[in-house]
Design a protein around this motif. Structure first.
Motif, mmCIF file in Angstrom:
data_model
loop_
_atom_site.group_PDB
_atom_site.id
_atom_site.type_symbol
_atom_site.label_atom_id
_atom_site.label_comp_id
_atom_site.label_asym_id
_atom_site.label_seq_id
_atom_site.Cartn_x
_atom_site.Cartn_y
_atom_site.Cartn_z
ATOM 1 N N ASP A 57 -1.419 16.735 -6.884
ATOM 2 C CA ASP A 57 -2.362 17.802 -6.501
ATOM 3 C C ASP A 57 -1.628 18.957 -5.834
ATOM 4 O OD1 ASP A 57 -4.477 16.491 -7.479
ATOM 5 O OD2 ASP A 57 -5.231 15.734 -5.548
ATOM 6 N N VAL A 58 -0.752 18.594 -4.882
ATOM 7 C CA VAL A 58 0.020 19.631 -4.175
ATOM 8 C C VAL A 58 0.963 20.318 -5.157
ATOM 9 C CG1 VAL A 58 1.765 20.029 -2.375
ATOM 10 C CG2 VAL A 58 -0.126 18.451 -1.944
ATOM 11 N N ILE A 59 1.547 19.521 -6.050
ATOM 12 C CA ILE A 59 2.472 20.100 -7.038
ATOM 13 C C ILE A 59 1.739 21.135 -7.903
ATOM 14 C CG2 ILE A 59 3.815 19.556 -9.120
ATOM 15 C CD1 ILE A 59 4.583 16.885 -7.772
ATOM 16 N N LYS A 60 0.546 20.778 -8.377
ATOM 17 C CA LYS A 60 -0.210 21.694 -9.239
ATOM 18 C C LYS A 60 -0.537 22.990 -8.497
ATOM 19 C CE LYS A 60 -2.233 18.355 -12.358
ATOM 20 N NZ LYS A 60 -3.248 17.346 -12.567
ATOM 21 N N ASP A 85 10.864 -8.636 -5.285
ATOM 22 C CA ASP A 85 10.386 -8.112 -6.559
ATOM 23 C C ASP A 85 10.724 -6.610 -6.662
ATOM 24 O OD1 ASP A 85 8.953 -7.465 -8.800
ATOM 25 O OD2 ASP A 85 7.166 -8.616 -8.234
ATOM 26 N N GLN A 86 11.261 -6.193 -7.791
ATOM 27 C CA GLN A 86 11.681 -4.787 -7.950
ATOM 28 C C GLN A 86 10.575 -3.917 -8.583
ATOM 29 O OE1 GLN A 86 14.905 -3.778 -6.639
ATOM 30 N NE2 GLN A 86 14.432 -5.790 -5.766
ATOM 31 N N GLN A 87 9.371 -4.523 -8.735
ATOM 32 C CA GLN A 87 8.277 -3.761 -9.334
ATOM 33 C C GLN A 87 7.965 -2.482 -8.546
ATOM 34 O OE1 GLN A 87 6.939 -4.552 -12.285
ATOM 35 N NE2 GLN A 87 5.772 -2.643 -12.163
ATOM 36 N N CYS A 88 8.074 -2.596 -7.206
ATOM 37 C CA CYS A 88 7.773 -1.430 -6.357
ATOM 38 C C CYS A 88 8.697 -0.264 -6.712
ATOM 39 C CB CYS A 88 7.888 -1.798 -4.877
ATOM 40 S SG CYS A 88 9.487 -2.493 -4.399
ATOM 41 N N VAL A 89 9.930 -0.584 -7.057
ATOM 42 C CA VAL A 89 10.895 0.469 -7.393
ATOM 43 C C VAL A 89 10.491 1.141 -8.710
ATOM 44 C CG1 VAL A 89 13.330 0.972 -7.895
ATOM 45 C CG2 VAL A 89 12.741 -0.785 -6.212
ATOM 46 N N SER A 90 10.132 0.312 -9.712
ATOM 47 C CA SER A 90 9.785 0.954 -10.986
ATOM 48 C C SER A 90 8.441 1.678 -10.911
ATOM 49 C CB SER A 90 9.854 -0.015 -12.172
ATOM 50 O OG SER A 90 9.299 -1.227 -11.848
ATOM 51 N N ASP A 91 7.529 1.184 -10.047
ATOM 52 C CA ASP A 91 6.264 1.914 -9.882
ATOM 53 C C ASP A 91 6.515 3.317 -9.327
ATOM 54 O OD1 ASP A 91 4.918 -0.255 -10.808
ATOM 55 O OD2 ASP A 91 4.153 -0.912 -8.850
ATOM 56 N N MET A 92 7.377 3.395 -8.330
ATOM 57 C CA MET A 92 7.666 4.711 -7.725
ATOM 58 C C MET A 92 8.388 5.591 -8.747
ATOM 59 S SD MET A 92 8.545 4.001 -3.697
ATOM 60 C CE MET A 92 9.334 2.408 -3.632
ATOM 61 N N ARG A 93 9.322 4.993 -9.460
ATOM 62 C CA ARG A 93 10.058 5.743 -10.485
ATOM 63 C C ARG A 93 9.094 6.324 -11.532
ATOM 64 N NH1 ARG A 93 12.077 6.321 -15.555
ATOM 65 N NH2 ARG A 93 10.115 5.302 -16.069
ATOM 66 N N ASP A 94 8.142 5.475 -11.983
ATOM 67 C CA ASP A 94 7.194 5.925 -13.005
ATOM 68 C C ASP A 94 6.373 7.116 -12.505
ATOM 69 O OD1 ASP A 94 8.177 3.902 -14.505
ATOM 70 O OD2 ASP A 94 6.402 2.605 -14.384
ATOM 71 N N GLU A 95 5.970 7.041 -11.249
ATOM 72 C CA GLU A 95 5.194 8.146 -10.671
ATOM 73 C C GLU A 95 6.049 9.420 -10.597
ATOM 74 O OE1 GLU A 95 2.002 8.443 -9.928
ATOM 75 O OE2 GLU A 95 2.288 10.447 -9.051
ATOM 76 N N PHE A 96 7.303 9.265 -10.192
ATOM 77 C CA PHE A 96 8.199 10.428 -10.138
ATOM 78 C C PHE A 96 8.389 11.023 -11.539
ATOM 79 C CE2 PHE A 96 10.132 8.804 -5.989
ATOM 80 C CZ PHE A 96 9.662 9.868 -5.239
ATOM 81 N N GLN A 97 8.428 10.150 -12.542
ATOM 82 C CA GLN A 97 8.640 10.674 -13.893
ATOM 83 C C GLN A 97 7.455 11.525 -14.366
ATOM 84 O OE1 GLN A 97 10.736 8.643 -16.883
ATOM 85 N NE2 GLN A 97 9.618 9.615 -18.543
ATOM 86 N N VAL A 98 6.230 11.071 -14.034
ATOM 87 C CA VAL A 98 5.033 11.851 -14.393
ATOM 88 C C VAL A 98 5.137 13.247 -13.763
ATOM 89 C CG1 VAL A 98 2.531 12.018 -14.043
ATOM 90 C CG2 VAL A 98 3.562 9.809 -14.655
ATOM 91 N N ARG A 99 5.546 13.268 -12.502
ATOM 92 C CA ARG A 99 5.662 14.548 -11.790
ATOM 93 C C ARG A 99 6.784 15.391 -12.386
ATOM 94 N NH1 ARG A 99 5.830 12.211 -5.663
ATOM 95 N NH2 ARG A 99 3.819 11.171 -5.609
ATOM 96 N N ARG A 100 7.911 14.736 -12.661
ATOM 97 C CA ARG A 100 9.044 15.469 -13.254
ATOM 98 C C ARG A 100 8.627 16.150 -14.545
ATOM 99 N NH1 ARG A 100 13.318 13.982 -17.248
ATOM 100 N NH2 ARG A 100 11.465 13.083 -18.178
#
Ligand SMILES: Cc1ncc(COP(=O)(O)O)c(C=O)c1O
Length: 387
Positions: free
Chosen positions: A371-374, A285-300
């Motif tokens: 949190d670390v990013i902020k 299942d590729q859901q794990c990939v899109s979950d990580m991508r979505d999180e990276f996008q929020v940070r980006r």
């Protein structure tokens, strides 16, 4: 004992020095925000780990063919067809101990003394050293921030000589996050086609592309592109598998065959049971990939917004990968000086752009918690008010 000339040409990875210092400060109990990492902060998904554990329990612990187990080469060929529109036979695919090895293998197979390898800067730190190891000469093209840190076909033509053998295209890019469009790639491919120049397409960050931007494989641009391109990809970034050491390349048959031979003498196969983890990664299942991508996008989004509003710095919105390149030219500090001061004054670790061939920038990796990013960005902002 005198070293070989080759060894004297190679410098140690410059990204490691600041990382070592940051780790040392952390070990001393200091509250350091580290933006140096070149790896996802997520754990490898469970089903991938289980597949490797099962292979290990089944005693799949012996040598495999040096180019990888047939099932994995077939799965990679299916992936490249399904997702990238590329038709490769499994024999054209060589699984390696990381995309890093695949890039090095590609240069060793294609480049030799007297050849030039064109590398757009800012670049991933290892390309110039790999070219030198192959006996070739790296030729650096400085890209412009106003062009989104992308090399244009004209930039490329300006540095081409009869000795140009290879050009490196890394999209999405480390350290800039730049993503080349189909048209931009097609224009560069046209130049390569005129002169028969090999393209090393490093597509490591393929899965980390933001908004609705389209990722395009260089080899898929045209038939000519396919014939000229060595496509490199891997599992480290897409599936959070950096420590597994697994990557691959796909190439025209004669190049793949040569690379298979080179690899068979240098490392033999990538770790046997790890290959079953890679197989599960591709087939699962590729859901794990899109979950990580979505999180990276929020940070980006957060990082870009914050940096855009800071004094004395500018940045291009990254369209892929998990880095942002901050232009520090207005501070009049060198990238090393800036990074050193930021670390000692504010305890924030970034990578000086000199490591990527551009001394007017520093790289921030957002592969760390929000949190670390902020906290880290608050400190950078404070630092910028004092320079
Ligand atoms: C652009 C690029 N290519 C290749 C690699 C190497 O990846 P791997 O872990 O598969 O060797 C990296 C890792 O940082 C990278 O940033």
């Amino acid at each position: 004992m005198d070293l070989a000339e080759r060894a004297n040409l190679i410098s140690p990875s410059p990204t490691l020095a600041i990382d070592t210092k940051a780790k040392q400060m952390k070990a001393e109990g200091q509250d350091v925000c580290s933006f140096g990492a070149g790896e996802p902060d997520f754990d490898t998904p469970e089903h991938i780990k289980q597949a490797a554990i099962e292979a290990l329990n089944n005693n799949f612990t012996r040598y495999t063919p040096s180019s990888g187990i047939p099932e994995l080469r077939e799965a990679i060929a299916r992936k490249l067809f399904r997702e990238n529109g590329l038709e490769y036979k499994p024999t054209q695919i060589i699984v390696s101990t990381g995309a890093k090895q695949s890039c090095a293998n590609a240069m060793l197979a294609v480049c030799q003394p007297g050849d030039e390898v064109v590398i757009p800067a800012p670049y991933w730190v290892s390309y110039p050293e790999m070219a030198r190891l192959a006996g070739a000469e790296p030729v650096i093209v400085q890209t412009k921030q106003e062009n989104g840190w992308k090399m244009t076909a004209d930039d490329f033509r300006d540095v081409m000589t009869p000795r140009t053998k290879m050009v490196v295209l890394n999209s999405p890019n480390n350290p800039t996050g730049a993503l080349y469009t189909r048209e931009e790639l097609a224009e560069i491919v046209e130049v390569c086609d005129e002169e028969g120049i090999c393209i090393l397409a490093d597509e490591m960050y393929e899965k980390l592309v933001y908004d609705d931007a389209e990722f395009v494989s260089v080899a898929a641009v045209s038939r000519q592109a396919y014939d000229l391109t060595i496509t490199v990809n891997g599992f480290s970034k897409a599936y959070a598998m950096t420590g597994w050491r697994l990557g691959y390349l796909a190439a025209p048959e004669n190049i793949a065959k040569a690379i298979d031979s080179i690899q068979s003498h240098l490392t033999s196969n990538p770790t046997s049971f790890a290959q079953y983890g890679a197989l599960a990664a591709l087939n699962g299942d590729q859901q794990c990939v899109s979950d990580m991508r979505d999180e990276f996008q929020v940070r980006r989004d957060y990082v870009y917004e914050r940096i855009s509003n800071m004094p004395n710095v500018t940045a291009v919105k990254p369209m892929g990968a998990f880095y942002i390149l901050m232009n520090i030219e207005r501070t009049a500090l060198s990238s090393t000086n800036f990074s050193d001061r930021l670390l000692s004054k504010q305890k924030v670790a970034v990578v000086p752009g000199i490591a990527f061939g551009n001394d007017k920038t520093v790289r921030i990796s957002y592969a760390t918690s929000l949190d670390v990013i902020k906290k880290g960005l608050d400190r950078i902002e404070e630092f910028l008010r004092t320079v």
